[in-house]
Design a protein around this motif. Structure first.
Motif, PDB file in Angstrom:
ATOM      1  N   LEU A 129      -3.309  -3.370   8.553  1.00  0.00           N
ATOM      2  CA  LEU A 129      -2.274  -2.624   9.280  1.00  0.00           C
ATOM      3  C   LEU A 129      -0.878  -2.881   8.737  1.00  0.00           C
ATOM      4  O   LEU A 129       0.041  -2.094   8.992  1.00  0.00           O
ATOM      5  CB  LEU A 129      -2.319  -2.985  10.770  1.00  0.00           C
ATOM      6  CG  LEU A 129      -3.565  -2.534  11.542  1.00  0.00           C
ATOM      7  CD1 LEU A 129      -3.556  -3.113  12.950  1.00  0.00           C
ATOM      8  CD2 LEU A 129      -3.652  -1.020  11.591  1.00  0.00           C
ATOM      9  N   GLN A 130      -0.695  -3.955   7.993  1.00  0.00           N
ATOM     10  CA  GLN A 130       0.617  -4.329   7.490  1.00  0.00           C
ATOM     11  C   GLN A 130       0.855  -3.841   6.063  1.00  0.00           C
ATOM     12  O   GLN A 130       1.902  -4.122   5.489  1.00  0.00           O
ATOM     13  CB  GLN A 130       0.785  -5.850   7.550  1.00  0.00           C
ATOM     14  CG  GLN A 130       0.686  -6.415   8.963  1.00  0.00           C
ATOM     15  CD  GLN A 130       0.684  -7.927   8.990  1.00  0.00           C
ATOM     16  OE1 GLN A 130       0.200  -8.581   8.056  1.00  0.00           O
ATOM     17  NE2 GLN A 130       1.251  -8.499  10.050  1.00  0.00           N
ATOM     18  N   ARG A 131      -0.131  -3.119   5.500  1.00  0.00           N
ATOM     19  CA  ARG A 131       0.002  -2.645   4.126  1.00  0.00           C
ATOM     20  C   ARG A 131      -0.302  -1.155   4.064  1.00  0.00           C
ATOM     21  O   ARG A 131      -0.897  -0.589   4.984  1.00  0.00           O
ATOM     22  CB  ARG A 131      -0.946  -3.414   3.195  1.00  0.00           C
ATOM     23  CG  ARG A 131      -0.739  -4.920   3.230  1.00  0.00           C
ATOM     24  CD  ARG A 131      -1.764  -5.644   2.379  1.00  0.00           C
ATOM     25  NE  ARG A 131      -1.584  -5.383   0.951  1.00  0.00           N
ATOM     26  CZ  ARG A 131      -2.398  -5.855   0.013  1.00  0.00           C
ATOM     27  NH1 ARG A 131      -3.471  -6.561   0.352  1.00  0.00           N
ATOM     28  NH2 ARG A 131      -2.169  -5.600  -1.258  1.00  0.00           N
ATOM     29  N   HIS A 132       0.080  -0.529   2.950  1.00  0.00           N
ATOM     30  CA  HIS A 132      -0.185   0.894   2.763  1.00  0.00           C
ATOM     31  C   HIS A 132      -1.685   1.140   2.695  1.00  0.00           C
ATOM     32  O   HIS A 132      -2.451   0.295   2.210  1.00  0.00           O
ATOM     33  CB  HIS A 132       0.486   1.376   1.471  1.00  0.00           C
ATOM     34  CG  HIS A 132       0.536   2.866   1.350  1.00  0.00           C
ATOM     35  ND1 HIS A 132      -0.508   3.597   0.838  1.00  0.00           N
ATOM     36  CD2 HIS A 132       1.505   3.758   1.690  1.00  0.00           C
ATOM     37  CE1 HIS A 132      -0.189   4.883   0.851  1.00  0.00           C
ATOM     38  NE2 HIS A 132       1.023   5.015   1.363  1.00  0.00           N
ATOM     39  N   VAL A 133      -2.109   2.308   3.192  1.00  0.00           N
ATOM     40  CA  VAL A 133      -3.536   2.628   3.223  1.00  0.00           C
ATOM     41  C   VAL A 133      -4.140   2.659   1.820  1.00  0.00           C
ATOM     42  O   VAL A 133      -5.358   2.543   1.656  1.00  0.00           O
ATOM     43  CB  VAL A 133      -3.761   3.986   3.938  1.00  0.00           C
ATOM     44  CG1 VAL A 133      -3.224   5.133   3.101  1.00  0.00           C
ATOM     45  CG2 VAL A 133      -5.230   4.188   4.271  1.00  0.00           C
ATOM     46  N   ASP A 134      -3.320   2.768   0.792  1.00  0.00           N
ATOM     47  CA  ASP A 134      -3.792   2.748  -0.586  1.00  0.00           C
ATOM     48  C   ASP A 134      -4.478   1.425  -0.927  1.00  0.00           C
ATOM     49  O   ASP A 134      -5.245   1.337  -1.880  1.00  0.00           O
ATOM     50  CB  ASP A 134      -2.618   2.990  -1.534  1.00  0.00           C
ATOM     51  CG  ASP A 134      -3.055   3.076  -2.983  1.00  0.00           C
ATOM     52  OD1 ASP A 134      -4.082   3.722  -3.251  1.00  0.00           O
ATOM     53  OD2 ASP A 134      -2.392   2.482  -3.851  1.00  0.00           O
ATOM     54  N   ASN A 135      -4.216   0.387  -0.133  1.00  0.00           N
ATOM     55  CA  ASN A 135      -4.815  -0.927  -0.366  1.00  0.00           C
ATOM     56  C   ASN A 135      -6.084  -1.160   0.445  1.00  0.00           C
ATOM     57  O   ASN A 135      -6.547  -2.302   0.576  1.00  0.00           O
ATOM     58  CB  ASN A 135      -3.797  -2.019  -0.040  1.00  0.00           C
ATOM     59  CG  ASN A 135      -2.614  -2.004  -0.983  1.00  0.00           C
ATOM     60  OD1 ASN A 135      -2.752  -2.308  -2.159  1.00  0.00           O
ATOM     61  ND2 ASN A 135      -1.450  -1.636  -0.478  1.00  0.00           N
ATOM     62  N   THR A 136      -6.650  -0.100   1.017  1.00  0.00           N
ATOM     63  CA  THR A 136      -7.892  -0.222   1.777  1.00  0.00           C
ATOM     64  C   THR A 136      -9.017  -0.774   0.902  1.00  0.00           C
ATOM     65  O   THR A 136      -9.267  -0.281  -0.201  1.00  0.00           O
ATOM     66  CB  THR A 136      -8.308   1.144   2.352  1.00  0.00           C
ATOM     67  OG1 THR A 136      -7.335   1.578   3.291  1.00  0.00           O
ATOM     68  CG2 THR A 136      -9.662   1.063   3.033  1.00  0.00           C
ATOM     69  N   ASP A 137      -9.703  -1.803   1.398  1.00  0.00           N
ATOM     70  CA  ASP A 137     -10.877  -2.342   0.700  1.00  0.00           C
ATOM     71  C   ASP A 137     -12.081  -1.456   0.990  1.00  0.00           C
ATOM     72  O   ASP A 137     -12.326  -1.080   2.143  1.00  0.00           O
ATOM     73  CB  ASP A 137     -11.185  -3.765   1.182  1.00  0.00           C
ATOM     74  CG  ASP A 137     -10.068  -4.745   0.865  1.00  0.00           C
ATOM     75  OD1 ASP A 137      -9.273  -4.465  -0.045  1.00  0.00           O
ATOM     76  OD2 ASP A 137      -9.997  -5.788   1.540  1.00  0.00           O
ATOM     77  N   VAL A 138     -12.839  -1.128  -0.042  1.00  0.00           N
ATOM     78  CA  VAL A 138     -14.037  -0.294   0.098  1.00  0.00           C
ATOM     79  C   VAL A 138     -15.196  -0.967  -0.613  1.00  0.00           C
ATOM     80  O   VAL A 138     -15.068  -1.381  -1.773  1.00  0.00           O
ATOM     81  CB  VAL A 138     -13.825   1.121  -0.490  1.00  0.00           C
ATOM     82  CG1 VAL A 138     -15.086   1.967  -0.286  1.00  0.00           C
ATOM     83  CG2 VAL A 138     -12.621   1.801   0.127  1.00  0.00           C
TER      84      VAL A 138
END
Length: 315
Positions: free
Chosen positions: A259-268
């Protein structure tokens, strides 16, 4: 977003197409073969998988399967060339499931370790995993829906190296026991319309531990740090079903968004495995895993493994 969208779209497309195909054609095929063959698939997986507690379960159910897989290649005066190799991977999977009325609990442990010896290159690690997953559930009146809480842990046994370095340099250490190690806690809602498909979504907490501070920056921590706490949310889907009487497909996609970072950093994490039983002891498997973790790399990590070996049901 350009990096994670293709992986998310591929995962979603795979689940939709597999779910539809299995629900229509594959069911008929497996039903036809089931009556004509005594070959069965043991409930064993080597990837991240969800343990589902059956509606009919009352009390405890325990399952424990261990396996040993290997490969060997030897060449002598062979015109096409080749490198003599031998590899061995040992694994053990233990599941414990419990249900009483509307409450359910599932424990899944997955330990695996593999080594390969290449002529002229020495011994190298091929696989390494420690994973312990706990899931607590409360089933609603419509039992396809439930509230759940997960407590998960993962790390590896041994040191891992990057061998893609110049010839005059030593391999680079990139991981070791508890470097990194991950704890995650997730609470949310799960949808389980069938016994082979589950979807989950919830709020999540993730803790990253790096015991060796020389590796801190490699896993997104500041220089000298050993611990990082991340609040976020998680979405996951899992599919586990026989596609033929002696072949099982196990697939899952899991995401974590800070929640504290841009969604571009989502782990998949997108994992797939086909497990086929040759008989009650021998098995073959094909594994394909894609991971996007911006803390480690901005490139997608890919793992492919084809293996054959033996498995034995202890419980």
């Amino acid at each position: 977003m350009q990096r994670i969208f293709p992986l998310l779209l591929l995962s979603l497309f795979f689940f939709i197409s597999t779910f539809q195909a299995t629900g229509q054609e594959a069911i008929e095929i497996s039903d036809l073969l089931e009556d004509k063959s005594d070959i069965s698939v043991r409930d064993m997986s080597r990837i991240n998988r969800k343990v589902v507690v059956a509606d009919s379960l009352k009390g405890w159910q325990l399952d424990w399967v261990s396996g040993l897989n290997g490969a060997q290649a030897s060449y002598d005066n062979w015109s096409q060339g080749g490198v003599n190799t031998i590899s061995v991977t040992a694994s053990t999977v233990f599941d414990a499931k419990f249900r009483k009325n509307q409450f359910a609990y599932a424990l899944a442990t997955n330990f695996k370790y593999g080594k390969a010896r290449l002529e002229g290159e020495g011994t190298r690690k091929t696989d390494d995993r420690i994973a312990v997953n706990n899931k607590f559930s409360y089933l609603f009146e419509d039992e396809r829906w439930s509230a759940f809480a997960n407590i998960n842990f993962s790390t590896q046994f041994d040191q891992g190296y990057d061998y893609n370095v110049p010839e005059d340099e030593d391999p680079k250490l990139i991981s070791k026991f508890f470097a990194p190690a991950y704890f995650t806690q997730i609470a949310g809602i799960a949808y389980n319309p069938t016994d082979y498909f589950t979807a989950e979504a919830g709020m999540a907490l993730k803790q990253t531990i790096v015991s060796d501070t020389t590796l801190s920056t490699r896993y997104g921590l500041e220089v000298g740090e050993q611990f990082r706490f991340e609040p976020g949310y998680s979405v996951a889907m899992s599919f586990e079903r026989k596609v033929f009487s002696n072949v099982k497909l196990i697939s899952s996609v899991e995401t974590f968004t800070n929640l504290q970072r841009h969604v571009d950093n989502t782990d998949v994490n997108f994992s797939n495995e086909l497990i086929g039983k040759i008989n009650d002891v021998m098995n073959m498997s094909v594994q394909f895993v894609m991971i996007y973790d911006s803390d480690f790399s901005r490139e997608v990590q890919i793992k492919q493994v084809l293996s054959a070996g033996i498995s034995y049901s202890i419980l």
